[in-house]
Write a protein that holds these residues in place. Sequence first.
Motif, short mmCIF file in Angstrom:
data_model
loop_
_atom_site.label_atom_id
_atom_site.label_comp_id
_atom_site.label_asym_id
_atom_site.label_seq_id
_atom_site.Cartn_x
_atom_site.Cartn_y
_atom_site.Cartn_z
N LEU A 112 33.87 56.38 67.70
CA LEU A 112 33.13 55.16 68.38
C LEU A 112 31.60 55.74 68.06
CD1 LEU A 112 34.71 53.98 71.44
CD2 LEU A 112 34.90 53.21 69.16
N ILE A 113 30.77 54.94 67.25
CA ILE A 113 29.19 55.42 67.21
C ILE A 113 28.68 54.47 67.93
CG2 ILE A 113 27.50 55.57 65.37
CD1 ILE A 113 29.93 57.34 64.91
N LEU A 141 20.26 44.76 64.43
CA LEU A 141 21.32 44.76 63.41
C LEU A 141 22.50 45.35 64.40
CD1 LEU A 141 19.55 45.29 60.27
CD2 LEU A 141 21.12 43.17 60.79
N PRO A 142 23.87 45.49 63.62
CA PRO A 142 24.98 45.98 64.40
C PRO A 142 24.70 47.34 65.18
CG PRO A 142 25.61 45.53 62.21
CD PRO A 142 24.32 45.23 62.38
N SER A 143 24.69 47.19 66.56
CA SER A 143 24.31 48.10 67.54
C SER A 143 24.77 47.37 69.05
CB SER A 143 22.68 48.35 67.47
OG SER A 143 22.32 49.04 68.67
N LYS A 167 31.11 47.61 63.57
CA LYS A 167 31.09 46.26 64.16
C LYS A 167 30.96 46.75 65.83
CE LYS A 167 30.98 43.21 61.19
NZ LYS A 167 29.86 42.20 60.97
N ILE A 168 30.75 45.64 66.73
CA ILE A 168 30.59 46.12 68.12
C ILE A 168 31.81 45.43 68.93
CG2 ILE A 168 29.20 45.71 70.14
CD1 ILE A 168 28.18 47.58 67.85
N TYR A 188 31.59 41.86 66.22
CA TYR A 188 30.51 41.38 66.24
C TYR A 188 29.26 42.29 65.96
CZ TYR A 188 33.00 37.74 68.79
OH TYR A 188 33.73 37.01 69.24
N ASP A 189 28.14 41.78 65.49
CA ASP A 189 26.81 42.42 65.19
C ASP A 189 26.14 42.93 66.24
OD1 ASP A 189 27.38 41.80 62.45
OD2 ASP A 189 26.27 40.24 62.43
N SER A 190 26.17 42.45 67.52
CA SER A 190 25.69 42.87 68.59
C SER A 190 26.33 42.38 69.77
CB SER A 190 24.01 42.92 68.48
OG SER A 190 23.74 41.51 68.72
N ILE A 191 26.37 42.81 71.12
CA ILE A 191 26.80 42.35 72.02
C ILE A 191 26.02 42.56 73.46
CG2 ILE A 191 28.95 42.10 73.72
CD1 ILE A 191 30.43 42.79 71.61
#
Length: 562
Positions: free
Chosen positions: A87-88, A27-29, A105-106, A121-124
Amino acid sequence: MRLLYTNSLKAYVKILMFGGFILAVSLPSVAADYCYLSDSQTTRKNQLASQHKLSITSTKIKANDNKEENTDSFTINKNGKVLYQNLIELCVTKQLDLIAKKNNKIGVINAAGQLIIPFMYDSIYPYGETFVVEKEWLFGLVDRQNQPLSAIEYYFADYTLSQAEENPLVPLIGYKKLGIIEVDNTNKGAWGSIDSSGSVVIPFIYDEISTISSLSYEETTGVYKVKKNDYWGVIDNKGNLVLPVHYQRINWFNAAKKLYLVIKNNQTHVIDANQNVRINGDIEDISFIDIQEERKLNIYDYDGTLRPAIIRINDKYGLFDSNAKQKLPAEYNDLSYFYQDDLLAAKKDDLHGVVNTKGDWIIPLVYDELEAVYLDTAHEDLREVKYFIAKKGANYGLLSLNNDIILPFEYKSMNHYNLDIPNRILASRVITNSLNSIDKNNVKFALLTADGKSITPFIYDKIVHDNYDSRTHVWQKGKEGVIDIDGQILLAPLYQSLDYDIVEDGYIFKREGLYGWLTDSDYKEVIPAMYDEPFEFEEGVATVIKDGVTMSIDKQGEVITP
């Protein structure tokens, strides 16, 4: 589709079930495992600072939920100017791009501090010069200007994504959703692969694609096994067919030589990439020869060398090298490893012999029994085969590793207990009487060295090694005694019985019908033979009977007054 959630590397992971397969996606990371390798991240951040004047600072922020851990908030500065803050999570790639999360979001920031992929995006994941991006659980590819290279319509496993940066030339194998099966409302799809340009390399037509495993682990070799309509085949990483899709099962026999272990028509064979059968017959078991007996299912030894294999075919055993070349035909009742010197014990039609792993016979297949004699001079179970006890007809003899006869075949018994009596043999033979004639019933025992030299004369009626007291017991004329492994008498054979008490470290002995006690440290009779029944000590006290009177005594034989 089912969703499951679990904590993994500071992020949550969702597990997607499609067509019976599990595809785990973050998930978003920023989420790639390498982001948490502190050494590489520190080095890359230092490179950004020295080469591009881009510095990264972090501060702890308190989580909203007290049950969660505090997290880091990152700020990116260039020449003292704040470019990004709040930024997290943040990860620096090999190309010194920064994958970061903002507002859940990424996005991607390049080394110059420019936002090249918006926070959408949710992940990249980095993939060569491109990026794998995720939106609502589906993946696709974009370039460094965020221009789509493929539709966002694929599912990729976490492992595949985490390896994308390390292997940009390897296509991404994944699953493409094709629709919903109305009958059971499950997802319908197919497996294939795309490359870093977004082009389809392996068409999405297969029910499953996976790496080919050996008998013990998976190997990445540039080819994959594919499944369609319950049958398996092999393709290369460009989608070219290597083996047709008509096998029930495919594993490696030797990946380096492109030799496959396959099942077809319920028969197991070893074949090469041209489908030539290299090991024929119905293979039932493969055991690669392993001196440490830890990797019997692995063709590779610890030093990377390839090992030969004992293979059972149609309930018979044969020997084959790593190239599937036959060294011994599969016609033996047994082939087993001696764990030393590449020697195998062989059995065929109730006859025994010894052969090496090259198929050369060391001891011919002519003996009714054959037992290896292990030398253990260090007393550390460092076993080395030098001799063999052999039986031919009714008698035993001793052979060397070169098949020389050390002791002739005139012994009635020979036994070797490597762990109990290192480097010793217990043997018996018929002894001639005073008139120099042979009495077949006059069999005496002796203790020998592993190379057949006498330690004791053949004077004992029986010799047995007792595992309880770890000593060798001998009998003469019905009386029992104890000797050490050098043949020295510890207790003369004067006793009707010797029963060891492992707790109290001594023997309850019987002599002339009465019972007493002696220690195993100095073998002295502390309590003489004077009691009517056998007894045992419990916490230093024994209940005994003498002349019909019951009493309690201590280990010195003193009567304990109630």
